[in-house]
Structure formats: structure tokens, C-alpha cells
Design an enzyme around this catalytic site. Structure first.
Site, PDB file in Angstrom:
ATOM      1  N   ASP A  41       0.796  -1.070  -0.143  1.00  0.00           N
ATOM      2  CA  ASP A  41       0.191   0.203  -0.036  1.00  0.00           C
ATOM      3  C   ASP A  41       0.794   1.259  -0.314  1.00  0.00           C
ATOM      4  O   ASP A  41       2.099   1.675   0.543  1.00  0.00           O
ATOM      5  CB  ASP A  41      -1.119  -0.210   1.324  1.00  0.00           C
ATOM      6  N   ASP A  82     -11.129   2.098  -3.452  1.00  0.00           N
ATOM      7  CA  ASP A  82     -11.639   1.687  -2.464  1.00  0.00           C
ATOM      8  C   ASP A  82     -12.565   2.207  -2.539  1.00  0.00           C
ATOM      9  O   ASP A  82     -13.483   1.212  -1.402  1.00  0.00           O
ATOM     10  CB  ASP A  82     -11.206   2.413  -0.770  1.00  0.00           C
TER      11      ASP A  82
HETATM   12  C1  GLA Z   1      -5.939   1.823   1.964  1.00  0.00           C
HETATM   13  C2  GLA Z   1      -6.419   1.020   1.115  1.00  0.00           C
HETATM   14  C3  GLA Z   1      -6.866  -0.066   1.777  1.00  0.00           C
HETATM   15  C4  GLA Z   1      -6.767  -0.686   3.450  1.00  0.00           C
HETATM   16  C5  GLA Z   1      -5.906   0.745   4.176  1.00  0.00           C
HETATM   17  C6  GLA Z   1      -5.351   0.097   5.553  1.00  0.00           C
HETATM   18  O1  GLA Z   1      -6.853   3.179   2.198  1.00  0.00           O
HETATM   19  O2  GLA Z   1      -6.292   1.289  -0.096  1.00  0.00           O
HETATM   20  O3  GLA Z   1      -7.618  -1.453   1.189  1.00  0.00           O
HETATM   21  O4  GLA Z   1      -5.900  -1.277   2.293  1.00  0.00           O
HETATM   22  O5  GLA Z   1      -5.758   1.458   3.182  1.00  0.00           O
HETATM   23  O6  GLA Z   1      -5.275   0.892   5.633  1.00  0.00           O
END
Ligand code: GLA
Length: 722
Positions: free
Chosen positions: A477, A547
Site C-alpha cells: 500500500d 476503495d
Molecule cells: C488503504 C487501502 C485499503 C486498506 C487501507 C488500510 O486505504 O486502499 O484497502 O488497505 O489502506 O489502512
């Protein structure tokens, strides 16, 4: 595929489908005579080059005389491969070098060409491989001791070109690169639209179409990452064209940092494109003998609509860009813990998630954020990649997965640090930024990946983890943009290198880990789809797309992303957003790499069995139809209330069609013409239980007439050869 004829000075790249033709003129500038569908005779292009009259004239102070090139070259309007900088050509050069004397004038001329098999290897950067040939064109500056290689590759089996530069300092003093883009493409002006993908968090890649008008248009990112705000994928489309009609020229960059696509449409009926790394705050010191490689630009061409361009990109990414280990590989059904429990879990909860996930056919269980350091919320822990044993017994969790025949994966965010972490307390200088206040993003700082010690520290932590916990998957990430781009590891005259060095650090770490642990599948992510790009795809065969899994936005996000990237790379999950049914969300997620992200304990038995059915469908059709099949975009959600996509297996024996609407509609009478089937084959249609000829389905279409379509209503149709 590539020939250079010294007599006619024509350099021709031709793969039997497209042609790209260059001419080295008397002055040593490389003219771009043609790009498009293959021609049978390229020498005709020499007759009326660029349609230009006139010539440029110059003054020679030594001889005190004026002279000109006898040819038809005009340096401000002839289509060129590489424009000069600081001379009469004001359209914009792709490469600008400041000499040791501080001057800016850059004037690169042809000095020779060599052919080679395969694509060039660009040191420190991800790059493509595969069945192509490369013209390595040497350019020398008229004044400065710099040698520039222009790499131009053409693929044998797809209408894709690669372009990049290698810049070398051949002098005795340092020079500075103040612009190091990857390509220029000059085209005669047609009625083009420029299509690009603008967005923000949870609304990535909104399709924007601008008519190309006189003047400059720029699509760029200065966020330090390719960004959710603009994606590096852009294309030119002949106005009035469609998915199956009209010329389309797509551009992308094998790069994950700041980029700039600049288009100038000039008064002389020319379109001048430069594309590559953004030159904002960029300055690279090149010591004698040092080389600099620019990222690879990728161009895909189609004379028959945007789908030809999309399909060329899809095959290129799957076959020539992603790591060999995952080239065409099946992507397991994934269950991710994030939206189900966020940071709030313990071992027992995760074990119960795994049991429930097993009942809906999960093949890979992923424990997301929250398992390490003091990470019980997003204000602490990043940078400390050791298991929080008080919170989670990871060995037990992994054993539990194995017992259920599941793979196991974990979340990392390697480039970041929270001020509240052991790493930051020990090494505050590891964070990016100078003295004074530092800008936080999601309560975190960006690590200084321009500093090799920082990269090494994170590498060691991750290696220690992988050696103790042999995971099958990593979600990598990246949850903030770059600010405070000051590296305390670099001297004052190298701060212009920070943005690019951060990206090089990312590639160094990701490249090292993926080669040392080749079986681990890395999935890219950046607050959803904030780093969905070809650079990341080199190492990560799939990237979390957004997301936002709710169809209200996802229909567009999914469809638009698939215009430039294959479905096999688009991470898509079913979540429990209340707007649409599980069935609708599952149908949409099928057109990607399929997974789940919810609290599985809340699923009713009925929901479980419905989701299991979609999982079964995915397992049956993903490989041949979605992963390696051909995608057609039938109805664009940007143009109306409905979306329709179709995937066809390579042997044309099976096809999946998804039709979905946004708002409720009454009295629909609609036939949607399918594409890519075998006209002579007969197909059994899961929608109405009939069989149809391929010809009927492509000429007449599938009949989606309905009395009423509710919000996010959908039809998922399976066609199999009867
Ligand atoms: C980001 C990702 C999510 C999740 C969060 C965790 O926002 O897009 O899918 O993994 O971080 O903190």
C-alpha cells in the site's frame, strides 16, 4: 521489422500491421514522416514531406554568410522525433540539458542507428520484454558533449511501440538534465479528441473527453505518484469514432511517479506530443561518463476503434510487462479482512473469518492493516514491521489457512512511517522533509527512499518477516502523496532528483523482493487506485483498483480502468455497501480479479450460496475468458445510463457478457450487438436458455428488452459453444 536504408535515409518500423517511418534529413534532424496503418510503399512519403515549403536559414559568423538547408525542412513546423530547445523550434523538446557553462540550448542530431532483437533494458527502471525489435538511434548534441540514445521498439505480434532515451555525459564536467521526458510524437492534425482519466480517492479514472483545440493541453501528476487525480493512460481518438470505428492512439508510461503528457496543437496543423517524467522541480546532475535512463513510454495504435488500442495494451501488459511468473496466471479468489473489521481484530476473530471465507470458495485469505507494531489505529506503527504478537498469532492463522487449503497474504506499506513508531524515534532523519514542520498525510510521513540506507532498513525488516512467515501474497500500500520533497541524504545541488529517486527506491525494493521471493504475488495499492500504472504492473500483476466497491461509482471506475489495463490486473471485491445487491456487486467484480471484503459472519445462508455460485463461475471462466480472453466495451457508462462489457475466450468457445444499468428505467427495448464471436459457431445462452449463431448475436444482438430495470439491475450472460 526494422530497416534503415542509407541511400534514402528512411528508417522504417513495420510489423505487417502498423508502420512508423522516420527520415534523417540533411541537417541531421529525424523527421517523423508517418505513423499509422501499414503502407505498401513508404518511399512515396518522401515526395511531399510534411507538405512544407520553405526552409530555415542560418548565419555563419566565421564566414560571414547566410545559408540554408536546401531541403524542405522548417525547424518550427516539420514533424520531428526530437525537437531542439532554445532554437527556432518552440514546440517543446523532450530532453533539455544544461551544459557545464549553465546554458540551456540543446540540439540533438542523428549520428547513427543500430538494430537489435528485444526491448532495451533500462537500468534501475521497470521495463517491458517480449517479441520486439529495437532501433537504437544515436544522437549527438551540436555543441554539448552529450550522447543520447533514442530507443524505439516495435512488437511483432501487437500494435505497440516503446520509446525511451538514454542520456550520457561524454564530457569532462558535470551537466544537468532539466527535462528528461521519454518521447515525442508529431502527427498531422486530424479531428482528435484527447481522452484522459481524472479523479480523486474513491472516484478514480473518470473519463474526460476534450476536443483538441489550438494551444497546449497538459495531463500530469505532481503528487509524487502516478495518482488518482490523473492516470498516465491517455489517448487520442478521431472525433466521432467509437469502440470499433476510427483511429485511436493510446499512450502510457512504465512509471509510477510524476508524469507529464503535453500536447500542443499548433497553427501549422500539427499535433506535437511530449510525454514522460514531469519536469516540475526536476534537475538531475550527470557526472562525466554517467548515464540516465528515462522511463519507457508505450504507444498502442488502432485504426479500427478504441477497443483495438485497449486490446493491444491488455496483451502487452499481460504478455510483455508483468513478471514472467504471473504472465497469464490464474488469480486466486481473495478474501481481504479490511472492510470487515478494520484494525479491530484478534486471533479468534480472524480464525472465524477464515472459516466463513472458506464457505464462499476463498482461495487466498489476506490480513490487511493492523497486524504489526503498535498499529491499532492509523496514527501509529508504520515503519515497525514486526508482528504484534499480543494481538495476533500469525503462525496459527497461517496454519489455519493451510488446513483449509487456502493461501495466506498480508498487508505492508513499506514507504511510510508514523511519527509514533520505533523507526521514527530512532531515525527521524529517515523521513522526507527538512527542518521544521512536516506535512502529515493520514497521520504519516513519507520515508526518504532517495536514501539507500532507508531502503535497506525496510528491506531487512521485510526479509526477516518473509523468512519467518512464508506468505503467498503481499498487498503493498501507499497512502499519501509526496510533500516536503527534501532529502537529508542528498546535497543541495541534488534536491531536484528527489521525486525521481523516491520512485527508483520503490522499484529497487520491490524489484529485489520480487526476485528473491518470486512465488509471492504482490498486489499494488495506494489509497485504492492512486498508483495504478504500468511501472507497478511490472512487479505486481494486479492492483487494487479503488476503495470504492459500490456499483454507483464502480461501474465507471471498472469500465474506464479496463480501457487501458487488462481485467486480469484490476483488483475488485464484493463488499457490503448497501446500495446494490451482493449479486450485482459480484457480477461487476467478476470482471476483474475477484474477491470479498466484508464481515463474513453477517452473511445469511442464502447470500453465502449466491456468492458461492459466482465464485464457481469465476473459477470456471476466469482463466480462459477473463484473464487471457479478449475484452470488448459495448456500452460506455460515460455515455449513458447503461454499461455493457463482453469477454471472449481466445478460441471463441465461451463468452461472458455483463449488462448493468445505473438509474431505474421503464420499458426498455434494447438489442446489444455482441462482438468477437465466431459467426459460424452456435452458442448456448444462459440468459434465456436458447441457442444462437454467432452471426445473429453479432448482427442482431442479445435482446435485453425489459418492462423495468431497477437501479443497478444487471444481466450476467454466459455463452458457451453449443
Ligand atoms: C488503504 C487501502 C485499503 C486498506 C487501507 C488500510 O486505504 O486502499 O484497502 O488497505 O489502506 O489502512
Amino acid at each position: 521489422m526494422i530497416r534503415y536504408d542509407k541511400q534514402s535515409r528512411l528508417l522504417v518500423l513495420d510489423n505487417g500491421s502498423i508502420g512508423y517511418v522516420l527520415y534523417v534529413n540533411e541537417a541531421g534532424y529525424i523527421e517523423t514522416l508517418y505513423f499509422g496503418k501499414k503502407l505498401s510503399d513508404y518511399t512515396e512519403l518522401l515526395a511531399v514531406r510534411g507538405g512544407e515549403v520553405g526552409c530555415s536559414s542560418y548565419y555563419d559568423p566565421v564566414k560571414n554568410e547566410e545559408w540554408s538547408y536546401a531541403d524542405k525542412y522548417r525547424d518550427d513546423r516539420t514533424p520531428l522525433e526530437v525537437s531542439s530547445h532554445g532554437l527556432a523550434d518552440k514546440r517543446g523538446a523532450p530532453v533539455v540539458v544544461r551544459g557545464a557553462d549553465g546554458s540551456f540550448v540543446t540540439d540533438l542530431r542523428f549520428a547513427g542507428v543500430r538494430r537489435s532483437k528485444g526491448a532495451p533494458v533500462l537500468e534501475g527502471l521497470p521495463c517491458a520484454h517480449g517479441n520486439c525489435e529495437t532501433a537504437d538511434i544515436l544522437l549527438e548534441d551540436a555543441r554539448l558533449p552529450v550522447r543520447v540514445h533514442l530507443y524505439l521498439s516495435i512488437y511483432a505480434d501487437k500494435d505497440v511501440l516503446l520509446k525511451s532515451f538514454r542520456i550520457e555525459n561524454a564530457g569532462r564536467k558535470a551537466v544537468r538534465l532539466v527535462r528528461a521526458m521519454s518521447m515525442q510524437l508529431d502527427l498531422p492534425r486530424r479531428n482528435y479528441d484527447l481522452v484522459h482519466f481524472h479523479g480523486r480517492w474513491a472516484k478514480e479514472r473518470d473519463l474526460c473527453r476534450d476536443e483538441v483545440k489550438d494551444g497546449v493541453r497538459e495531463i500530469s501528476s505532481n503528487h509524487g505518484r502516478s495518482s488518482a487525480e490523473e492516470n498516465p493512460f491517455v489517448y487520442l481518438q478521431e472525433r466521432g469514432g467509437s469502440a470499433d470505428r476510427g483511429e485511436a492512439i493510446g499512450f502510457n508510461l512504465v512509471y509510477s511517479g510524476n508524469f507529464k503528457f503535453r500536447l500542443l496543437s499548433d497553427k501549422f496543423c500539427g499535433v506535437h506530443v511530449t510525454y514522460g517524467m514531469n519536469d516540475e522541480d526536476f534537475e538531475w546532475k550527470l557526472a562525466p561518463k554517467e548515464k540516465f535512463y528515462t522511463p519507457q513510454a508505450v504507444i498502442a495504435y488502432s485504426a479500427e476503434g478504441t477497443d483495438g488500442m485497449s486490446q493491444a495494451f491488455h496483451r502487452f501488459i499481460r504478455e510483455d510487462l508483468v513478471r514472467y511468473a504471473f504472465d497469464g496466471a490464474y488469480k486466486p479468489v481473495l478474501f481481504n479482512s479490511w472492510e470487515g473489521c478494520y484494525f479491530n481484530f484478534d486471533t479468534e476473530l480472524i480464525l472465524s473469518y477464515i472459516d466463513d471465507a472458506a464457505t464462499i470458495g476463498t482461495e487466498l485469505f489476506v490480513l490487511d492493516d493492523g497486524w504489526f507494531g503498535a498499529r491499532d489505529h492509523d496514527r501509529a506503527g508504520l515503519g515497525d514491521w514486526t508482528v504484534n504478537k499480543k494481538k495476533i498469532d500469525l503462525a496459527r492463522v497461517m496454519a489455519h489457512c493451510r488446513e483449509r487449503g487456502m493461501k495466506f497474504g498480508i498487508w505492508f506499506e513499506p514507504e511510510m512511517v508514523n511519527p509514533d513508531s520505533s523507526l521514527f524515534r530512532a531515525h527521524p532523519e529517515y523521513a522526507l522533509g527538512g527542518e521544521g514542520t512536516l506535512g502529515l498525510g493520514r497521520h504519516q510521513l513519507h520515508l526518504d527512499f532517495a536514501n539507500a540506507d532507508v531502503v535497506e532498513n525496510i528491506y531487512r525488516q521485510m526479509k526477516a518477516f518473509f523468512d519467518e512467515y512464508p506468505v503467498d501474497y503481499v498487498k503493498w500500500d501507499y497512502n499519501r502523496t509526496v510533500t516536503d520533497h527534501i532529502s537529508r541524504a542528498l546535497p543541495a545541488d541534488r534536491q531536484g532528483e528527489v521525486y525521481h529517486r523516491l520512485v527508483l527506491g520503490y522499484y529497487a525494493l520491490l524489484g529485489r523482493l520480487t526476485s528473491e521471493y518470486p512465488h509471492i504475488m504482490f498486489e499494488g495499492c495506494a489509497s485504492g487506485g492512486g498508483r495504478f500504472d504500468m511501472g507497478t504492473l511490472c512487479y505486481c500483476p494486479q492492483i487494487w483498483c479503488s476503495d470504492e466497491s459500490d456499483p454507483a461509482q464502480r461501474i465507471d471506475i471498472q469500465f474506464n480502468t479496463s480501457l487501458g489495463y487488462p481485467l486480469s490486473s484490476i483488483g475488485s471485491h464484493v463488499n457490503d455497501s448497501p446500495v446494490a445487491s451482493y449479486a450485482a456487486k459480484a457480477a461487476l467484480a467478476l470482471f476483474g480479479t475477484y474477491g470479498y471484503e466484508m464481515d463474513p459472519r453477517k452473511l445469511t445462508e442464502q447470500e453465502c450460496s449466491a456468492l458461492s455460485e459466482t465464485t464457481a463461475l469465476y473459477k470456471k471462466y476466469h482463466g480462459d475468458v477473463i484473464e487471457r480472453g479478449t475484452l470488448y466495451h459495448l456500452l460506455s457508462p460515460s455515455e449513458g445510463n447503461t454499461m455493457c462489457m463482453q469477454c471472449v475466450s481466445r478460441d471463441k468457445s465461451a463468452s461472458l457478457v455483463l449488462f448493468m444499468n445505473k438509474l431505474k428505467e421503464w420499458d426498455i427495448f434494447r438489442f446489444v450487438r455482441l462482438r468477437g464471436l465466431d459467426a459460424k459457431k452456435r452458442y448456448a445462452c444462459s440468459f434465456d436458455g436458447r441457442t444462437y449463431s454467432g452471426e445473429y448475436l453479432m448482427r442482431v444482438g442479445l435482446n435485453f428488452s425489459e418492462e423495468m430495470l431497477a437501479e443497478f439491475d444487471f444481466r450476467l450472460v454466459v455463452l458457451t459453444e453449443a
